[in-house]
Design a protein around this motif. Structure first.
Motif, mmCIF file in Angstrom:
data_model
loop_
_atom_site.group_PDB
_atom_site.id
_atom_site.type_symbol
_atom_site.label_atom_id
_atom_site.label_comp_id
_atom_site.label_asym_id
_atom_site.label_seq_id
_atom_site.Cartn_x
_atom_site.Cartn_y
_atom_site.Cartn_z
ATOM 1 N N PHE A 1 20.829 48.580 -23.096
ATOM 2 C CA PHE A 1 21.037 48.428 -21.766
ATOM 3 C C PHE A 1 22.247 49.007 -21.161
ATOM 4 C CE2 PHE A 1 17.350 45.691 -21.641
ATOM 5 C CZ PHE A 1 16.757 45.897 -20.468
ATOM 6 N N LYS A 2 23.326 48.693 -21.821
ATOM 7 C CA LYS A 2 24.695 49.157 -21.521
ATOM 8 C C LYS A 2 24.817 50.637 -21.656
ATOM 9 C CE LYS A 2 28.353 46.488 -22.662
ATOM 10 N NZ LYS A 2 29.555 45.618 -23.650
ATOM 11 N N SER A 3 24.033 51.379 -22.466
ATOM 12 C CA SER A 3 23.931 52.630 -22.532
ATOM 13 C C SER A 3 22.924 53.617 -21.749
ATOM 14 C CB SER A 3 23.786 53.307 -23.976
ATOM 15 O OG SER A 3 22.601 53.082 -24.422
ATOM 16 N N GLN A 4 22.187 52.577 -20.899
ATOM 17 C CA GLN A 4 21.194 52.923 -19.869
ATOM 18 C C GLN A 4 20.144 53.659 -20.610
ATOM 19 O OE1 GLN A 4 23.054 54.394 -16.365
ATOM 20 N NE2 GLN A 4 22.537 52.360 -15.569
ATOM 21 N N ALA A 5 19.641 53.315 -21.884
ATOM 22 C CA ALA A 5 18.553 53.894 -22.531
ATOM 23 C C ALA A 5 17.377 53.771 -21.914
ATOM 24 C CB ALA A 5 18.601 53.407 -24.151
ATOM 25 N N ASN A 6 16.355 54.793 -22.037
ATOM 26 C CA ASN A 6 15.117 54.735 -21.488
ATOM 27 C C ASN A 6 14.073 53.978 -22.276
ATOM 28 O OD1 ASN A 6 15.846 56.290 -18.944
ATOM 29 N ND2 ASN A 6 15.944 58.138 -20.277
ATOM 30 N N VAL A 7 14.142 53.859 -23.454
ATOM 31 C CA VAL A 7 13.352 53.357 -24.322
ATOM 32 C C VAL A 7 14.085 52.504 -25.517
ATOM 33 C CG1 VAL A 7 11.738 54.041 -26.225
ATOM 34 C CG2 VAL A 7 11.889 55.447 -24.176
ATOM 35 N N ILE A 8 13.224 51.520 -25.813
ATOM 36 C CA ILE A 8 13.735 50.619 -27.182
ATOM 37 C C ILE A 8 12.640 50.275 -28.044
ATOM 38 C CG2 ILE A 8 13.468 48.327 -25.753
ATOM 39 C CD1 ILE A 8 16.231 47.537 -27.263
ATOM 40 N N GLU A 9 12.930 50.169 -29.506
ATOM 41 C CA GLU A 9 12.114 50.012 -30.304
ATOM 42 C C GLU A 9 12.068 48.588 -30.660
ATOM 43 O OE1 GLU A 9 11.711 52.949 -33.375
ATOM 44 O OE2 GLU A 9 10.546 54.506 -32.294
ATOM 45 N N CYS B 31 17.571 41.232 -19.368
ATOM 46 C CA CYS B 31 18.620 42.130 -19.275
ATOM 47 C C CYS B 31 18.316 42.800 -18.288
ATOM 48 C CB CYS B 31 18.787 42.863 -20.334
ATOM 49 S SG CYS B 31 19.150 41.718 -21.921
ATOM 50 N N GLU B 32 17.110 43.331 -17.810
ATOM 51 C CA GLU B 32 16.597 43.986 -16.457
ATOM 52 C C GLU B 32 17.098 43.604 -15.350
ATOM 53 O OE1 GLU B 32 12.849 46.441 -18.426
ATOM 54 O OE2 GLU B 32 12.580 44.785 -17.125
ATOM 55 N N GLU B 33 16.981 42.121 -15.182
ATOM 56 C CA GLU B 33 17.457 41.519 -13.935
ATOM 57 C C GLU B 33 18.973 41.698 -13.587
ATOM 58 O OE1 GLU B 33 18.342 37.365 -12.277
ATOM 59 O OE2 GLU B 33 17.011 37.292 -13.746
ATOM 60 N N ILE B 34 19.606 41.549 -14.929
ATOM 61 C CA ILE B 34 21.095 41.481 -14.785
ATOM 62 C C ILE B 34 21.759 42.814 -14.571
ATOM 63 C CG2 ILE B 34 23.304 41.053 -16.143
ATOM 64 C CD1 ILE B 34 21.639 38.900 -17.849
ATOM 65 N N THR B 35 21.101 43.948 -15.019
ATOM 66 C CA THR B 35 21.788 45.062 -14.756
ATOM 67 C C THR B 35 21.004 46.079 -13.742
ATOM 68 O OG1 THR B 35 20.077 46.125 -16.528
ATOM 69 C CG2 THR B 35 22.181 45.105 -17.466
ATOM 70 N N GLY B 36 19.814 45.821 -13.397
ATOM 71 C CA GLY B 36 19.003 46.468 -12.728
ATOM 72 C C GLY B 36 18.584 47.753 -13.112
ATOM 73 N N HIS B 37 18.551 47.746 -14.658
ATOM 74 C CA HIS B 37 17.935 48.921 -15.269
ATOM 75 C C HIS B 37 16.841 48.443 -16.089
ATOM 76 C CE1 HIS B 37 18.108 52.661 -17.764
ATOM 77 N NE2 HIS B 37 17.858 51.791 -18.864
ATOM 78 N N ARG B 38 15.732 49.635 -15.799
ATOM 79 C CA ARG B 38 14.389 49.251 -16.532
ATOM 80 C C ARG B 38 14.289 50.238 -17.943
ATOM 81 N NH1 ARG B 38 14.627 45.965 -13.917
ATOM 82 N NH2 ARG B 38 13.720 44.906 -11.890
ATOM 83 N N ILE B 39 13.719 49.210 -18.536
ATOM 84 C CA ILE B 39 13.628 49.970 -19.980
ATOM 85 C C ILE B 39 12.092 49.988 -20.767
ATOM 86 C CG2 ILE B 39 14.142 48.071 -21.308
ATOM 87 C CD1 ILE B 39 16.069 49.827 -23.065
ATOM 88 N N ASP B 40 11.724 51.147 -21.374
ATOM 89 C CA ASP B 40 10.401 51.131 -21.803
ATOM 90 C C ASP B 40 10.497 50.506 -23.291
ATOM 91 O OD1 ASP B 40 7.816 51.717 -22.003
ATOM 92 O OD2 ASP B 40 8.188 53.609 -23.059
#
Length: 298
Positions: free
Chosen positions: A185-193, A243-252
């Motif tokens: 999330f900190k690196s604003q990655a698009n995908v996490i495995e 984490c999405e709620e805290i950062t506003g960043h969405r991750i797949d």
């Protein structure tokens, strides 16, 4: 005459938990000395190898600790060298006990950090200290063996054993699950495995864990083996959503079959009744608060 502050020797003092433990004890007025296997520039730090009785004897004779908190261990379950678990976690602990038992000045309290991993992953629900251990990897076996070995010394030394469940915080290595998620999330990655998203685990905050350790020592909980846990469980899916709620960043999220463990128990939760009976009221920050702290740290 004013009593000098009691001296606490923390093994593994430069590690993740050790640094928070040192801060906790210093804030409570103790004088802290540290011990580790690598060189460090920290004040009152001593380098010694747990597998060397001679090196440990020299440090204990110099420090003459009133209290020993033994955190040094190979702690990453996926560590490549299985023998290291036994050499450090078991034999290293035995060496430390042997040296302390022979020391001119006996410590008034010794706390050993074991692990809730000793329960394995076959028991569902809320696990108390009466749950039968069923260790499922070399790390857990080494910790359970350490517990049994330490009990051989309980008639000679004032020993407390803790079984912490999962805990996290700023500074934990990214090969652990929550720091890995936070880093993405900190690196604003698009995908996490990740592995199985529908496993529920008990997570505490490292600051609450070290507070519990200090209070167990001050309560003189000798002879006890004590769970340290939040009694609250979260799924990986919920953690990512927080984490999405805290950062506003969405991750797949992509489920990697290699990360899915066969026969994994759906829910593992600790029962902290004994801990609270011994130390009284004890608060663990909500996981949302811990994740916010980790996500907003530099």
């Amino acid at each position: 005459m004013i009593n000098a502050a009691k001296t606490v020797l923390i093994t593994g003092s430069e590690g993740f938990t050790g640094q928070y433990m040192a801060a906790e004890m210093q804030a409570a007025g103790y004088h802290v000395a540290g011990l580790g296997s690598k060189s460090a520039t920290t004040v009152d730090y001593y380098q010694a190898d747990l597998t060397s009785i001679a090196e440990l004897t020299a440090v204990i004779a110099q420090v003459q600790p009133d209290i020993v908190i033994h955190l040094a261990a190979i702690a990453f379950v996926g560590h490549g060298d299985a023998n290291a678990f036994y050499q450090i976690n078991l034999q290293g602990t035995r060496n430390l006990l042997e040296v302390l038992a022979k020391a001119e000045k006996k410590p008034e309290a010794i706390l050993f950090a074991s692990s809730a991993n000793v329960y394995g992953n076959t028991s569902e629900g809320s696990l108390s200290e009466n749950t039968l251990p069923a260790p499922a990897n070399d790390y857990a076996v080494s910790k359970l063996a350490m517990e049994y070995m330490a009990k051989l010394w309980q008639d000679r030394l004032p020993i407390i054993i803790t079984r912490p469940f999962n805990y996290t915080g700023v500074g934990q290595a990214e090969n652990f699950l929550l720091p890995k998620i936070v880093a993405h999330f900190k690196s604003q990655a698009n995908v996490i495995e990740l592995g199985n998203l529908e496993v529920w685990r008990d997570f505490s905050d490292v600051r609450a864990v070290v507070n519990a350790y200090r209070r167990l020592i001050e309560a003189k909980a000798f002879g006890h083996t004590v769970n340290v846990c939040s009694e609250a469980v979260y799924s990986l899916r919920e953690i990512v959503a927080m984490c999405e709620e805290i950062t506003g960043h969405r991750i797949d999220i992509q489920v990697n079959p290699a990360f899915v463990r066969a026969g994994e128990v759906k829910t593992l939760c600790g029962d902290a009744t004994l801990l609270k009976t011994i130390i009284g009221n004890w608060q663990v920050p909500k996981l949302h608060e811990t994740l916010s702290w980790m996500l907003k740290s530099e």
